[in-house]
Design a protein around this motif. Structure first.
Motif, PDB file in Angstrom:
ATOM      1  N   GLN A 293      -2.813  14.208  -1.937  1.00 46.93           N
ATOM      2  CA  GLN A 293      -4.171  14.745  -1.910  1.00 46.93           C
ATOM      3  C   GLN A 293      -4.397  15.583  -0.660  1.00 46.93           C
ATOM      4  O   GLN A 293      -5.097  16.609  -0.706  1.00 46.93           O
ATOM      5  N   LEU A 294      -3.816  15.176   0.459  1.00 40.10           N
ATOM      6  CA  LEU A 294      -3.914  15.969   1.680  1.00 40.10           C
ATOM      7  C   LEU A 294      -3.252  17.329   1.497  1.00 40.10           C
ATOM      8  O   LEU A 294      -3.809  18.359   1.915  1.00 40.10           O
TER       9      LEU A 294
ATOM     10  N   TRP B 257      -7.639  17.183 -10.606  1.00 38.63           N
ATOM     11  CA  TRP B 257      -6.821  16.302  -9.764  1.00 38.63           C
ATOM     12  C   TRP B 257      -7.543  14.967  -9.564  1.00 38.63           C
ATOM     13  O   TRP B 257      -8.696  14.953  -9.166  1.00 38.63           O
ATOM     14  N   PRO B 258      -6.887  13.848  -9.843  1.00 38.51           N
ATOM     15  CA  PRO B 258      -7.542  12.536  -9.663  1.00 38.51           C
ATOM     16  C   PRO B 258      -7.789  12.244  -8.189  1.00 38.51           C
ATOM     17  O   PRO B 258      -6.903  12.436  -7.345  1.00 38.51           O
ATOM     18  N   LEU B 259      -8.995  11.781  -7.869  1.00 38.94           N
ATOM     19  CA  LEU B 259      -9.378  11.486  -6.497  1.00 38.94           C
ATOM     20  C   LEU B 259      -9.349   9.990  -6.207  1.00 38.94           C
ATOM     21  O   LEU B 259      -8.882   9.558  -5.159  1.00 38.94           O
ATOM     22  N   THR B 260      -9.877   9.197  -7.120  1.00 36.39           N
ATOM     23  CA  THR B 260      -9.853   7.739  -6.961  1.00 36.39           C
ATOM     24  C   THR B 260     -10.162   7.101  -8.304  1.00 36.39           C
ATOM     25  O   THR B 260     -10.576   7.784  -9.258  1.00 36.39           O
ATOM     26  N   PHE B 261      -9.990   5.789  -8.378  1.00 34.01           N
ATOM     27  CA  PHE B 261     -10.293   5.067  -9.609  1.00 34.01           C
ATOM     28  C   PHE B 261     -10.530   3.604  -9.267  1.00 34.01           C
ATOM     29  O   PHE B 261     -10.115   3.108  -8.213  1.00 34.01           O
ATOM     30  N   THR B 262     -11.220   2.919 -10.157  1.00 31.29           N
ATOM     31  CA  THR B 262     -11.396   1.472 -10.085  1.00 31.29           C
ATOM     32  C   THR B 262     -11.182   0.897 -11.478  1.00 31.29           C
ATOM     33  O   THR B 262     -11.263   1.616 -12.477  1.00 31.29           O
ATOM     34  N   LEU B 263     -10.931  -0.402 -11.526  1.00 29.37           N
ATOM     35  CA  LEU B 263     -10.732  -1.098 -12.792  1.00 29.37           C
ATOM     36  C   LEU B 263     -11.850  -2.104 -13.003  1.00 29.37           C
ATOM     37  O   LEU B 263     -12.408  -2.645 -12.041  1.00 29.37           O
TER      38      LEU B 263
ATOM     39  N   GLY C 278       0.786  -1.230   0.000  1.00 26.97           N
ATOM     40  CA  GLY C 278       0.000   0.000   0.000  1.00 26.97           C
ATOM     41  C   GLY C 278       0.815   1.276   0.000  1.00 26.97           C
ATOM     42  O   GLY C 278       0.265   2.357   0.284  1.00 26.97           O
ATOM     43  N   THR C 279       2.088   1.209  -0.347  1.00 29.39           N
ATOM     44  CA  THR C 279       2.921   2.406  -0.353  1.00 29.39           C
ATOM     45  C   THR C 279       2.445   3.425  -1.383  1.00 29.39           C
ATOM     46  O   THR C 279       2.389   4.631  -1.099  1.00 29.39           O
ATOM     47  N   PHE C 280       2.086   2.965  -2.574  1.00 30.79           N
ATOM     48  CA  PHE C 280       1.650   3.891  -3.615  1.00 30.79           C
ATOM     49  C   PHE C 280       0.360   4.605  -3.205  1.00 30.79           C
ATOM     50  O   PHE C 280       0.196   5.805  -3.435  1.00 30.79           O
ATOM     51  N   GLU C 281      -0.575   3.875  -2.598  1.00 27.11           N
ATOM     52  CA  GLU C 281      -1.814   4.508  -2.137  1.00 27.11           C
ATOM     53  C   GLU C 281      -1.524   5.522  -1.031  1.00 27.11           C
ATOM     54  O   GLU C 281      -2.168   6.577  -0.966  1.00 27.11           O
ATOM     55  N   ALA C 282      -0.552   5.218  -0.168  1.00 27.17           N
ATOM     56  CA  ALA C 282      -0.195   6.148   0.901  1.00 27.17           C
ATOM     57  C   ALA C 282       0.421   7.431   0.326  1.00 27.17           C
ATOM     58  O   ALA C 282       0.160   8.542   0.824  1.00 27.17           O
ATOM     59  N   ILE C 283       1.219   7.303  -0.718  1.00 24.94           N
ATOM     60  CA  ILE C 283       1.806   8.486  -1.363  1.00 24.94           C
ATOM     61  C   ILE C 283       0.717   9.354  -1.970  1.00 24.94           C
ATOM     62  O   ILE C 283       0.700  10.581  -1.806  1.00 24.94           O
ATOM     63  N   LEU C 284      -0.230   8.713  -2.685  1.00 28.47           N
ATOM     64  CA  LEU C 284      -1.316   9.471  -3.301  1.00 28.47           C
ATOM     65  C   LEU C 284      -2.157  10.177  -2.247  1.00 28.47           C
ATOM     66  O   LEU C 284      -2.551  11.336  -2.421  1.00 28.47           O
ATOM     67  N   ALA C 285      -2.436   9.500  -1.130  1.00 31.30           N
ATOM     68  CA  ALA C 285      -3.205  10.132  -0.050  1.00 31.30           C
ATOM     69  C   ALA C 285      -2.453  11.326   0.532  1.00 31.30           C
ATOM     70  O   ALA C 285      -3.069  12.353   0.860  1.00 31.30           O
ATOM     71  N   ARG C 286      -1.139  11.222   0.675  1.00 30.08           N
ATOM     72  CA  ARG C 286      -0.344  12.336   1.198  1.00 30.08           C
ATOM     73  C   ARG C 286      -0.435  13.539   0.255  1.00 30.08           C
ATOM     74  O   ARG C 286      -0.610  14.681   0.709  1.00 30.08           O
TER      75      ARG C 286
ATOM     76  N   ASP D 274       2.028  10.986 -10.344  1.00 29.31           N
ATOM     77  CA  ASP D 274       2.781  11.858 -11.246  1.00 29.31           C
ATOM     78  C   ASP D 274       1.995  13.118 -11.566  1.00 29.31           C
ATOM     79  O   ASP D 274       2.568  14.210 -11.640  1.00 29.31           O
ATOM     80  N   ARG D 275       0.686  12.970 -11.724  1.00 31.55           N
ATOM     81  CA  ARG D 275      -0.160  14.140 -11.999  1.00 31.55           C
ATOM     82  C   ARG D 275      -0.194  15.085 -10.797  1.00 31.55           C
ATOM     83  O   ARG D 275      -0.061  16.301 -10.946  1.00 31.55           O
ATOM     84  N   CYS D 276      -0.340  14.543  -9.592  1.00 29.53           N
ATOM     85  CA  CYS D 276      -0.416  15.386  -8.399  1.00 29.53           C
ATOM     86  C   CYS D 276       0.911  16.052  -8.082  1.00 29.53           C
ATOM     87  O   CYS D 276       0.931  17.151  -7.510  1.00 29.53           O
ATOM     88  N   LEU D 277       2.020  15.424  -8.435  1.00 29.57           N
ATOM     89  CA  LEU D 277       3.322  16.023  -8.182  1.00 29.57           C
ATOM     90  C   LEU D 277       3.572  17.266  -9.023  1.00 29.57           C
ATOM     91  O   LEU D 277       4.507  18.024  -8.752  1.00 29.57           O
ATOM     92  N   ARG D 278       2.755  17.485 -10.037  1.00 36.85           N
ATOM     93  CA  ARG D 278       2.895  18.677 -10.873  1.00 36.85           C
ATOM     94  C   ARG D 278       2.243  19.912 -10.260  1.00 36.85           C
ATOM     95  O   ARG D 278       2.309  21.004 -10.822  1.00 36.85           O
TER      96      ARG D 278
END
Length: 283
Positions: A83-84, A146-152, A73-81, A272-276
């Motif tokens: 977004q915060l 900004w992307p908030l969430t996604f599903t496949l 879950g590291t990638f999800e934790a990065i995205l949550a950080r 990558d999108r949020c880091l911009r």
């Protein structure tokens, strides 16, 4: 100075404690930032893991670290950080969100994930649609893209079927209080026009701004729903968000057999999108 496809010093400072926690025991690890840059190189270039340039270290080490971060879950934790930080800096719109889906063409190499260990067959979010072997990405973004969430889902699944699971997956952390899971307005195209979907929005106090399909409907008592055309015109933002995400070659074409690996790649694309974003310098 960061090279092409590599994370900047400012971006690394935001996520360093998540990706590279202090190590007290064991053999010293290869530099986590170097490994993460190698993963981003694979994400952006679309190359095979074995073609990873030597400056990022052995490809097997980078691939194993990718699997580790994918599973813990590291990638999800990065995205949550990230977004915060977007919320704290006032860069995220919390009132109006958009939802849509896009089909991703899968290569022949992506098939064959099948059943494992004698269990029932698993589709791994692969299905047959008009475009052949495809996977659908259902994504929610805010009014600023900004992307908030996604599903496949498999490529043949309808948009309305994945609307509720995708909305239930929204979990935006805040500085205080509970995570945010709802918005005031949800914008979607005609593919999401259904009465159960609108009732779900009413139940959660969200106003659906969804274009109606031309079809015969039963007459219902009461005044007809209003349609906010100016707000609906902003729906192109989710389309642009998909365009930005699909510029990354590991997302615009699916090469991964496992749904978990492709989900990690899409999550990295959102990172990558949020880091911009133009984050403030506050700690």
């Amino acid at each position: 100075m960061a090279g092409r496809y590599e994370i900047s010093d400012k971006g690394w400072a935001l996520i360093e404690d998540i990706v590279s926690p202090p190590q007290t025991t064991g053999r010293p690890r290869r530099d986590d930032r170097q490994v993460l840059n190698g993963i981003f190189w694979i994400l952006c270039s679309g190359a095979k893991w074995r073609d990873l340039p030597e400056r990022y270290g052995p490809w097997k080490t980078v691939y194993d670290r990718f699997r580790q971060w994918r599973d813990d879950g590291t990638f999800e934790a990065i995205l949550a950080r990230l977004q915060l930080r977007l919320r704290e800096d006032g860069l995220m719109d919390l009132d109006t969100w958009m939802i849509d889906s896009t089909s991703i063409r899968a290569t022949r190499a992506a098939s064959g994930g099948g059943k494992k260990g004698g269990q029932e067959p698993v589709d791994h979010a692969l299905g047959r649609s008009r475009g052949g072997l495809t996977t659908k990405i259902h994504m929610v973004s805010d009014r600023n893209g900004w992307p908030l969430t996604f599903t496949l889902s498999p490529g043949q699944d309808s948009d309305t079927r994945l609307f509720i699971p995708t909305m239930e997956h929204v979990h935006l952390p805040g500085p205080v209080g509970r995570p945010l899971k709802r918005c005031r307005f949800i914008v979607a195209d005609k593919g999401y026009d259904s009465d159960p979907l609108r009732r779900y929005c009413d139940r959660h106090r969200m106003k659906p701004i969804i274009a109606r399909r031309k079809m015969k409907r039963k007459a219902r008592p009461g005044a007809p729903r209003g349609f906010d055309k100016p707000r609906y015109r902003d729906r192109n933002i989710i389309e642009r968000c998909f365009g930005w995400v699909k510029e990354l070659r590991r997302v615009c074409t699916r090469y991964d057999k496992l749904a978990s690996s492709f989900r990690a790649m899409v999550c990295l694309a959102c990172i990558d999108r949020c880091l911009r974003a133009d984050f403030s310098d506050k700690a």
